[in-house]
Design a protein around this motif. Structure first.
Motif, mmCIF file in Angstrom:
data_model
loop_
_atom_site.group_PDB
_atom_site.id
_atom_site.type_symbol
_atom_site.label_atom_id
_atom_site.label_comp_id
_atom_site.label_asym_id
_atom_site.label_seq_id
_atom_site.Cartn_x
_atom_site.Cartn_y
_atom_site.Cartn_z
ATOM 1 N N LYS A 239 -7.883 -22.775 -12.381
ATOM 2 C CA LYS A 239 -6.654 -23.542 -12.177
ATOM 3 C C LYS A 239 -6.647 -24.857 -12.956
ATOM 4 O O LYS A 239 -5.842 -25.737 -12.689
ATOM 5 C CB LYS A 239 -6.394 -23.798 -10.692
ATOM 6 N N ALA A 240 -7.546 -24.980 -13.941
ATOM 7 C CA ALA A 240 -7.564 -26.168 -14.801
ATOM 8 C C ALA A 240 -6.365 -26.125 -15.747
ATOM 9 O O ALA A 240 -5.903 -25.055 -16.147
ATOM 10 C CB ALA A 240 -8.859 -26.227 -15.601
ATOM 11 N N VAL A 241 -5.869 -27.302 -16.078
ATOM 12 C CA VAL A 241 -4.721 -27.433 -16.985
ATOM 13 C C VAL A 241 -5.094 -28.405 -18.087
ATOM 14 O O VAL A 241 -5.588 -29.497 -17.817
ATOM 15 C CB VAL A 241 -3.478 -27.949 -16.222
ATOM 16 N N THR A 242 -4.865 -27.992 -19.344
ATOM 17 C CA THR A 242 -5.161 -28.849 -20.492
ATOM 18 C C THR A 242 -3.893 -29.017 -21.317
ATOM 19 O O THR A 242 -3.244 -28.028 -21.665
ATOM 20 C CB THR A 242 -6.262 -28.224 -21.369
ATOM 21 N N ARG B 79 -7.459 -14.793 -19.570
ATOM 22 C CA ARG B 79 -7.695 -15.628 -18.388
ATOM 23 C C ARG B 79 -6.971 -16.960 -18.480
ATOM 24 O O ARG B 79 -7.044 -17.782 -17.584
ATOM 25 C CB ARG B 79 -9.203 -15.884 -18.194
ATOM 26 N N HIS B 80 -6.277 -17.173 -19.602
ATOM 27 C CA HIS B 80 -5.501 -18.394 -19.817
ATOM 28 C C HIS B 80 -4.110 -18.023 -20.311
ATOM 29 O O HIS B 80 -3.949 -17.065 -21.063
ATOM 30 C CB HIS B 80 -6.162 -19.302 -20.865
ATOM 31 N N VAL B 81 -3.134 -18.810 -19.881
ATOM 32 C CA VAL B 81 -1.769 -18.684 -20.384
ATOM 33 C C VAL B 81 -1.465 -19.963 -21.150
ATOM 34 O O VAL B 81 -1.777 -21.067 -20.691
ATOM 35 C CB VAL B 81 -0.763 -18.488 -19.226
ATOM 36 N N ALA C 276 9.042 -28.957 -28.286
ATOM 37 C CA ALA C 276 7.652 -29.117 -28.751
ATOM 38 C C ALA C 276 7.038 -30.433 -28.269
ATOM 39 O O ALA C 276 6.320 -31.105 -28.993
ATOM 40 C CB ALA C 276 7.579 -28.989 -30.266
ATOM 41 N N VAL C 277 7.337 -30.798 -27.027
ATOM 42 C CA VAL C 277 6.786 -32.019 -26.451
ATOM 43 C C VAL C 277 5.289 -31.877 -26.228
ATOM 44 O O VAL C 277 4.515 -32.792 -26.506
ATOM 45 C CB VAL C 277 7.494 -32.367 -25.120
ATOM 46 N N ARG C 278 4.870 -30.692 -25.708
ATOM 47 C CA ARG C 278 3.433 -30.466 -25.508
ATOM 48 C C ARG C 278 3.146 -28.979 -25.392
ATOM 49 O O ARG C 278 4.012 -28.164 -25.089
ATOM 50 C CB ARG C 278 2.926 -31.201 -24.276
ATOM 51 N N LEU C 279 1.881 -28.668 -25.646
ATOM 52 C CA LEU C 279 1.340 -27.337 -25.455
ATOM 53 C C LEU C 279 0.378 -27.429 -24.272
ATOM 54 O O LEU C 279 -0.381 -28.399 -24.182
ATOM 55 C CB LEU C 279 0.607 -26.900 -26.726
ATOM 56 N N THR C 280 0.410 -26.457 -23.377
ATOM 57 C CA THR C 280 -0.435 -26.499 -22.188
ATOM 58 C C THR C 280 -1.200 -25.198 -22.052
ATOM 59 O O THR C 280 -0.621 -24.111 -22.190
ATOM 60 C CB THR C 280 0.406 -26.739 -20.918
#
Length: 110
Positions: free
Chosen positions: A91-94, A71-73, A80-84
């Motif tokens: 539709k939440a983004v972390t 359920r998450h990608v 390697a600036v960030r992992l999302t």
């Protein structure tokens, strides 16, 4: 295709050339990664009208993988600036800044 009759069950089109395709752990969704566009498209086999589009134009996308819950990608930005983590349900983004690598091996789950 249907396993018994080999008839076409669903046909999906992506917006650009696909760099990689990954089945979800539950085998219900397909993740298509298009590196040149820094974009992913997700298709649901059981609901052909449902789709999701994931873009990170600011940082780009070097890698895209499924989380074990399907359920998450998880995407890792260029350099390697960030992992999302992208939730396909809410539709939440972390964001997690500065992961160690762009390799999917830098991500583990418990």
């Amino acid at each position: 295709r249907d396993a018994t009759t080999l008839s076409v069950v669903a046909l999906f089109s992506c917006l650009d050339r696909i760099s990689s395709i990954k089945w979800a752990p539950d085998s219900l969704r397909v993740l298509c990664f298009m590196k040149e566009r820094a974009m992913c498209q997700v298709f649901d086999i059981s609901e052909p009208d449902w789709t999701a589009k994931i873009e990170d134009r600011a940082a780009g996308i070097a890698t895209a993988i499924w989380a074990p819950d399907a359920r998450h990608v998880i995407t890792i930005a260029e350099f390697a600036v960030r992992l999302t983590a992208w939730s396909l349900n809410s539709k939440a983004v972390t964001h997690i800044n500065a992961p160690k690598s762009t390799s999917p091996k830098c991500v583990t789950f418990n």
